[in-house]
Design an enzyme around this catalytic site. Structure first.
Site, short mmCIF file in Angstrom:
data_model
loop_
_atom_site.label_atom_id
_atom_site.label_comp_id
_atom_site.label_asym_id
_atom_site.label_seq_id
_atom_site.Cartn_x
_atom_site.Cartn_y
_atom_site.Cartn_z
N LYS A 38 3.98 -14.85 7.61
CA LYS A 38 4.91 -14.50 6.89
C LYS A 38 6.03 -15.44 6.60
O LYS A 38 7.01 -15.43 7.49
CB LYS A 38 5.53 -13.04 6.93
CG LYS A 38 5.58 -12.40 5.67
CD LYS A 38 5.59 -10.76 5.79
CE LYS A 38 5.55 -10.32 4.55
NZ LYS A 38 6.22 -8.74 4.72
N GLU A 50 0.85 -1.18 -0.03
CA GLU A 50 0.08 -0.08 -0.09
C GLU A 50 0.74 1.30 -0.09
O GLU A 50 0.32 2.22 -0.16
CB GLU A 50 -0.80 -0.11 1.22
CG GLU A 50 -1.93 -0.85 1.05
CD GLU A 50 -1.78 -2.36 1.93
OE1 GLU A 50 -0.47 -2.66 1.70
OE2 GLU A 50 -2.61 -2.95 2.14
P1 AMP Z 1 3.65 -6.41 1.84
O1 AMP Z 1 2.44 -5.67 1.72
O2 AMP Z 1 3.30 -8.01 1.46
O3 AMP Z 1 4.83 -5.94 1.47
O4 AMP Z 1 3.80 -6.73 3.53
C1 AMP Z 1 3.61 -5.40 4.28
C2 AMP Z 1 3.93 -5.98 5.63
O5 AMP Z 1 5.28 -6.65 5.85
C3 AMP Z 1 4.09 -4.65 6.79
O6 AMP Z 1 2.56 -4.21 7.02
C4 AMP Z 1 4.60 -5.23 8.02
O7 AMP Z 1 3.80 -6.05 8.81
C5 AMP Z 1 5.61 -6.27 7.25
N1 AMP Z 1 6.93 -5.84 7.38
C6 AMP Z 1 7.53 -4.90 6.04
N2 AMP Z 1 8.72 -4.51 6.46
C7 AMP Z 1 8.91 -4.97 7.46
C8 AMP Z 1 10.19 -4.95 8.54
N3 AMP Z 1 11.35 -4.37 8.12
N4 AMP Z 1 10.14 -5.62 9.62
C9 AMP Z 1 8.98 -6.20 9.95
N5 AMP Z 1 8.13 -6.14 9.18
C10 AMP Z 1 8.02 -5.78 7.92
#
Ligand code: AMP
Length: 550
Positions: free
Chosen positions: A436, A326
């Site tokens: 994840k 997003e």
């Molecule tokens: P996506 O839309 O698949 O890219 O996932 C986004 C989600 O990944 C975010 O809302 C976080 O919960 C998680 N996320 C992204 N970057 C990180 C990070 N560096 N550390 C922990 N969680 C992360």
């Protein structure tokens, strides 16, 4: 429009072509290593635009890609949005039913597909052809088309013979340029549309010192897949900066990455922690020269502290970043603030382990359950709300999801965070329950439904447990039906899940419990389950042997 031209992607390619025509784009494909320069790249992008024009596109049609990271996929990045159509990157690792839903929802008119993903796509079409009604043609990435049931043409013959110049239209900033689906925590995937202006502003923010700036002497290797939020925008920003591109191609193994780093002199690379854990193991066992590598960007899941230390010891700066589909995606990057540069290593490490400082151009709030802002003291936590020029304010063709997940122009991220006195954002938890695994989402709810559809299961809850390599893996907590044979249950459930889902969705462990704890409103109390079973060591020993994946 007071400015002389709209904020679109086109000037980024124009600049690279003007200033760095000899800079290379290197790509590993099923055909071996391909190497050409920005000059040839720009020619092929123009040929693609002409081919698409001839096919009747140019007015916002959605054209899907189902591909790994390579030069032809990169050509679609500028070719499709540049000529006025919309680049829709589809994640080929999703279960067939998600792919079907996504193509149907997006109404893709052409799908560009890798040879290696052709059987997967064929399978999804054969299983249910209706969602693919809108698709007029499949273009197979390569010089030729292997035998297939699909009506397909080879990419190279699709663009062949077309002019290497194209009269690029002046597009309005609001024109949708990209589309990427994020896995829904509940229910169906949600589409996030990126306009020309969103991609332009995200690229410019990445190019600031507070982002992930790329210059002409950089050699950039995006390992994060190009089907994941445009490989975090790196193909665009690398072009804007005039950097050399290196694309690692289909399913790169640690040895492939190490080889490309050494042979191409990679200075910056980016991917999820799982990728770097693999590279760490490889570096420990092999003699790998990482001397050209300055920065290694980690995001998508939290970077373990040990990983930061490991790469520091090898002279590579690990840069931790946070983002979402997003947010196009980069929202925060963990740079050290100036006054922390003299701090001791452990203090610096603590800061660098956090998800980072908000990048210029965005604003955020952290609010508790009552919507009140929480103090920035590193302790209090709440949900992260974020807004800015490249943060979406809606979901594609999903009004009900839009209503739930946006407030006053802010995106409700679903991430629970704390913010310290220095402004470093730290993810404490996800309010969502998705798991994840290796950078890919697994919906716990879908798995629960699948498990509960089995006759020997009365109730099932699925939670993520920490995993050294994949960050998280699903653990199934199952209440067996009365007459179930508990000895064979784990094996049966494994087969059952495999019937509808890819292997990596199969829970690593199945633990039998008497009852799933419930919240006051009768929902599965995952928090309690996580407290009891979330620590992997507590699960070990309880796991029936036949439940482990092969
Ligand atoms: P996506 O839309 O698949 O890219 O996932 C986004 C989600 O990944 C975010 O809302 C976080 O919960 C998680 N996320 C992204 N970057 C990180 C990070 N560096 N550390 C922990 N969680 C992360």
């Amino acid at each position: 429009m007071p400015g002389g031209s709209p904020q679109t992607l086109r000037p980024f390619l124009w600049r690279a072509e003007q200033l760095y025509p000899d800079t290379e784009v290197v790509s590993r494909t099923h055909e071996g290593i391909t190497r050409y320069d920005y000059g040839t790249y720009a020619d092929r992008v123009a040929q693609l635009a002409n081919a698409l024009d001839d096919a009747g596109y140019g007015d916002g049609e959605r054209l899907g890609t189902f591909c790994w990271n390579h030069h032809r996929h990169f050509e679609t990045y500028f070719g499709i949005p540049g000529m006025g159509a919309q680049l829709h990157t589809i994640n080929p690792l999703l279960p067939d039913k998600h792919v079907q839903y996504i193509v149907e929802n997006a109404e893709d008119e052409t799908i560009f597909v890798d040879q290696s993903f052709l059987p997967k796509l064929e399978g999804a079409v054969a299983d249910d052809p209706d969602p693919f009604d809108s698709v007029e043609r499949f273009v197979v990435m390569g010089e030729s088309v292997p035998e297939t049931d699909l009506d397909a043409v080879a990419y190279d013959s699709f663009i062949d013979g077309h002019s290497t110049t194209y009269d690029w239209p002046e597009l309005e900033e609001e024109r949708p340029a990209g589309l990427c689906y994020t896995s829904g925590t509940t229910g169906r995937p949600k589409g996030v549309e990126y306009t020309q202006q969103m991609l332009w502003s995200h690229t410019m923010a990445l190019q600031t010192p507070q982002g992930l700036p790329l210059a002409e002497d950089d050699v950039v290797m995006p390992v994060v897949p190009m089907f994941h939020v445009n490989a975090w925008g790196l193909p665009f920003s690398a072009t804007a900066g005039g950097a050399k591109h290196v694309y690692p191609g289909p399913q790169p193994e640690p040895a492939d990455l190490a080889h490309l780093i050494e042979s191409e002199g990679v200075t910056i690379t980016a991917g999820v922690p799982t990728v770097w854990l693999g590279l760490m193991d490889y570096v420990k066992e092999n003699d790998v020269d990482l001397s050209t590598l300055d920065r290694l960007v980690v995001g998508g899941s939290a970077a373990p502290e040990a990983m930061i230390r490991f790469f520091d010891d090898h002279g590579v700066e690990l840069v931790h970043a946070w983002g979402m589909t997003e947010t196009a995606p980069v929202g925060a990057v963990s740079h050290l603030k100036h006054d922390l540069e003299d701090a001791d290593y452990e203090t610096q490490l603590e800061k660098r382990s956090k998800q980072g400082l908000i990048v210029p151009g965005l604003e955020f709030e952290v609010v508790d359950d009552e919507g009140e802002a929480v103090p920035h003291d590193g302790e209090a936590y709440g949900e992260l709300l974020i807004r800015g020029p490249w943060v979406t304010t809606e979901y594609f063709a999903r009004p009900e999801a839009t209503e739930q997940e946006f407030e006053n122009g802010y995106l409700k991220t679903g991430d629970v965070v704390s913010v310290d006195e220095d402004g470093y954002i730290k993810i404490v938890d996800r309010s969502k329950d998705v798991i994840k695994s290796g950078g890919e989402w697994i919906s716990s709810q879908e798995l629960e439904n699948e498990l509960m559809a089995h006759e020997s299961v009365s109730e099932a809850a699925v939670i993520g447990v920490p995993h050294e390599r994949w960050q998280e893996r699903p653990l199934a907590l199952v209440v067996p039906a009365e007459d179930a044979d508990t000895d064979s249950l784990a094996g049966e459930l494994r087969e059952h899940v495999l019937d509808s889902y890819p292997k990596w969705w199969v829970p690593d462990s199945v633990v039998t419990i008497d009852e799933v704890p419930k919240t006051a409103t009768g929902k599965f109390d995952k928090q309690t389950l996580r407290e009891e079973y979330g620590d992997k060591s507590m699960v070990e020993g309880r796991v029936p042997e036949d439940a482990a994946p092969e």
